[in-house]
Design a protein around this motif. Sequence first.
Motif, PDB file in Angstrom:
ATOM      1  N   VAL A 109       0.843  -1.201   0.000  1.00 44.48           N
ATOM      2  CA  VAL A 109       0.000   0.000   0.000  1.00 44.48           C
ATOM      3  C   VAL A 109       0.874   1.245   0.000  1.00 44.48           C
ATOM      4  N   GLY A 110       1.949   1.212   0.779  1.00 44.92           N
ATOM      5  CA  GLY A 110       2.865   2.333   0.821  1.00 44.92           C
ATOM      6  C   GLY A 110       3.478   2.621  -0.536  1.00 44.92           C
ATOM      7  N   TRP A 111       3.843   1.568  -1.268  1.00 47.46           N
ATOM      8  CA  TRP A 111       4.444   1.747  -2.599  1.00 47.46           C
ATOM      9  C   TRP A 111       3.476   2.488  -3.514  1.00 47.46           C
ATOM     10  N   VAL A 112       2.221   2.059  -3.537  1.00 45.02           N
ATOM     11  CA  VAL A 112       1.230   2.682  -4.425  1.00 45.02           C
ATOM     12  C   VAL A 112       1.036   4.150  -4.051  1.00 45.02           C
ATOM     13  N   LEU A 113       0.888   4.441  -2.768  1.00 44.31           N
ATOM     14  CA  LEU A 113       0.654   5.821  -2.339  1.00 44.31           C
ATOM     15  C   LEU A 113       1.862   6.714  -2.626  1.00 44.31           C
ATOM     16  N   PHE A 114       3.059   6.236  -2.327  1.00 45.94           N
ATOM     17  CA  PHE A 114       4.248   7.040  -2.590  1.00 45.94           C
ATOM     18  C   PHE A 114       4.483   7.225  -4.088  1.00 45.94           C
ATOM     19  N   ALA A 115       4.154   6.205  -4.893  1.00 42.20           N
ATOM     20  CA  ALA A 115       4.326   6.337  -6.349  1.00 42.20           C
ATOM     21  C   ALA A 115       3.368   7.388  -6.914  1.00 42.20           C
ATOM     22  N   ILE A 116       2.119   7.378  -6.449  1.00 43.02           N
ATOM     23  CA  ILE A 116       1.159   8.397  -6.899  1.00 43.02           C
ATOM     24  C   ILE A 116       1.607   9.778  -6.428  1.00 43.02           C
ATOM     25  N   GLY A 117       2.053   9.868  -5.177  1.00 44.07           N
ATOM     26  CA  GLY A 117       2.542  11.140  -4.666  1.00 44.07           C
ATOM     27  C   GLY A 117       3.738  11.655  -5.448  1.00 44.07           C
ATOM     28  N   GLN A 118       4.657  10.743  -5.784  1.00 44.31           N
ATOM     29  CA  GLN A 118       5.826  11.132  -6.566  1.00 44.31           C
ATOM     30  C   GLN A 118       5.420  11.624  -7.948  1.00 44.31           C
ATOM     31  N   MET A 119       4.447  10.979  -8.557  1.00 43.14           N
ATOM     32  CA  MET A 119       3.956  11.398  -9.863  1.00 43.14           C
ATOM     33  C   MET A 119       3.423  12.824  -9.814  1.00 43.14           C
ATOM     34  N   LEU A 120       2.603  13.101  -8.828  1.00 43.19           N
ATOM     35  CA  LEU A 120       2.023  14.442  -8.693  1.00 43.19           C
ATOM     36  C   LEU A 120       3.085  15.481  -8.344  1.00 43.19           C
ATOM     37  N   ALA A 121       4.068  15.086  -7.536  1.00 46.00           N
ATOM     38  CA  ALA A 121       5.064  16.042  -7.058  1.00 46.00           C
ATOM     39  C   ALA A 121       6.054  16.464  -8.134  1.00 46.00           C
ATOM     40  N   LEU A 122       6.204  15.675  -9.199  1.00 43.55           N
ATOM     41  CA  LEU A 122       7.143  16.029 -10.267  1.00 43.55           C
ATOM     42  C   LEU A 122       6.446  16.536 -11.524  1.00 43.55           C
ATOM     43  N   ALA A 123       5.134  16.669 -11.486  1.00 44.48           N
ATOM     44  CA  ALA A 123       4.413  17.151 -12.670  1.00 44.48           C
ATOM     45  C   ALA A 123       4.702  18.619 -12.962  1.00 44.48           C
ATOM     46  N   TRP A 124       5.312  19.338 -12.032  1.00 49.40           N
ATOM     47  CA  TRP A 124       5.573  20.767 -12.222  1.00 49.40           C
ATOM     48  C   TRP A 124       6.722  21.044 -13.187  1.00 49.40           C
ATOM     49  N   LEU A 125       7.604  20.094 -13.385  1.00 50.12           N
ATOM     50  CA  LEU A 125       8.868  20.375 -14.071  1.00 50.12           C
ATOM     51  C   LEU A 125       8.690  20.944 -15.473  1.00 50.12           C
ATOM     52  N   GLY A 126       8.014  20.217 -16.348  1.00 49.16           N
ATOM     53  CA  GLY A 126       7.837  20.698 -17.718  1.00 49.16           C
ATOM     54  C   GLY A 126       7.095  22.019 -17.801  1.00 49.16           C
ATOM     55  N   PRO A 127       5.927  22.147 -17.146  1.00 52.80           N
ATOM     56  CA  PRO A 127       5.171  23.404 -17.241  1.00 52.80           C
ATOM     57  C   PRO A 127       5.918  24.620 -16.690  1.00 52.80           C
ATOM     58  N   ILE A 128       6.524  24.504 -15.519  1.00 51.52           N
ATOM     59  CA  ILE A 128       7.142  25.670 -14.889  1.00 51.52           C
ATOM     60  C   ILE A 128       8.428  26.063 -15.605  1.00 51.52           C
ATOM     61  N   ILE A 129       9.243  25.087 -15.986  1.00 52.49           N
ATOM     62  CA  ILE A 129      10.477  25.408 -16.707  1.00 52.49           C
ATOM     63  C   ILE A 129      10.152  26.073 -18.037  1.00 52.49           C
ATOM     64  N   ALA A 130       9.122  25.570 -18.732  1.00 50.37           N
ATOM     65  CA  ALA A 130       8.712  26.182 -19.996  1.00 50.37           C
ATOM     66  C   ALA A 130       8.203  27.599 -19.767  1.00 50.37           C
ATOM     67  N   ALA A 131       7.453  27.812 -18.703  1.00 47.77           N
ATOM     68  CA  ALA A 131       6.930  29.144 -18.423  1.00 47.77           C
ATOM     69  C   ALA A 131       8.057  30.144 -18.187  1.00 47.77           C
TER      70      ALA A 131
END
Length: 424
Positions: free
Chosen positions: A321-343
């Motif tokens: 359960v921890g793996w699934v939750l941390f993987a989803i959290g990691q996905m959301l936490a790194l979604a900023w990279l492309g949009p913010i760097i491009a901005a």
Amino acid sequence: MAGSRDVAGTSGRRVLAILLLAYIFNFIDRQIIGVLAVPIKAELGLSDGQLGLMGGIAFALFYSGLAVPIAWLADRRSRVNIIACSVALWSAFTAACGFAQNFWHLFLARMGVGIGEAGGVAPSYALISDFYPKERRARALALFSLGIPIGSALGVFFGGWIASNLDWRSAFIIVGVAGLPAALLVKLCIPEPVRGGFDTADGQPSEPAPPFPVVAARLTSTPSFWLLSFGAASGSILGYGLIFWLPSFFSRSYGLSLTEVGWFYGSIVLVGGMAGTWLGGWFADRTGPANPGAYARIPAICFLIAAPIFAAGLFAPSLAVGWVLFAIGQMLALAWLGPIIAAVQHIVPPNMRATASASFLFINNLIGIGFGIFFLGFMSDAMNATYGDDALKYSILYGLGFYLLSSALYFLAARRLKRDWHEG
């Protein structure tokens, strides 16, 4: 110099692949110390606070401080040469970490890694922006940013495996030496493109780079730059803090060995991080060109959701359960990279991009790396009397408030971006 508009195909992809490889080694060398913190602490007799200083401030001081003058030079000279020299330097200092005999030796070696990596990222952002048109730029920068989850995961994988089968010193030496060939690839296989070729009507170079005070004045008068920068910094306090401290959390809370931590956490970073980085860039390219505010709104929403998911992961009833939750959290936490760097690339003219990126990274990394890693270690030491073996868990839990602060700053930035957008 090669033209920009005729290299966005095969040559553009080749350049992106080489820069991605260099960035992977950047994060292997940067993050390997997180999984090696357990044996380093045992051999050198360090506290969590000392580990935080070594992993954060030692690296961040020079990495953040030198990035701006190096980027200023990159706006005027060969970005390719600067990146190649940087890769060679940070790889050599990573190998030097393996020879450290005490806290100060390792502290100084990590400073050296920071000096090398100071010249790698911002010039790469500017270089990639000259190989891809505006409507494909967020995805290209997101692909480059895959170096963060891939490099972090490989650092955890190989760091844990080598340390378990050899020792932590060998891990530093092996990964440091392995990065040196990437410097040659950058130097020999990447052409220097026309600056701003995709941002002018006729594909001609942009105007020469202005003096630094002009760039500083432009950034100072651009509210969205500050909101994006401090939003990224707030998120990075947790981002860098988690990548450094979660291996120790899994070891302490679940009793995992170094090899087990490597596979468990490395797979979380790889799967979740790659998915989030790519999807963030993809959504930004789909929605951002017509609505610039989307570049900030996407990460704002993701951080708002990531905080409670990470909190649930800290108290997960099982590793699965921890793996699934941390993987989803990691996905959301790194979604900023492309949009913010491009901005950040879009709120200044092409001849200011490297310097603007470095200024953004200065704020992001000095606060994120310098404060985040130390903060979680300091809080863990401070709460040890109250929570005992769970002190690190609660340090991370309280630190999740920085994700909520980042979300708020990005929502504010989304309201300003259209007014601050540079139309080339």
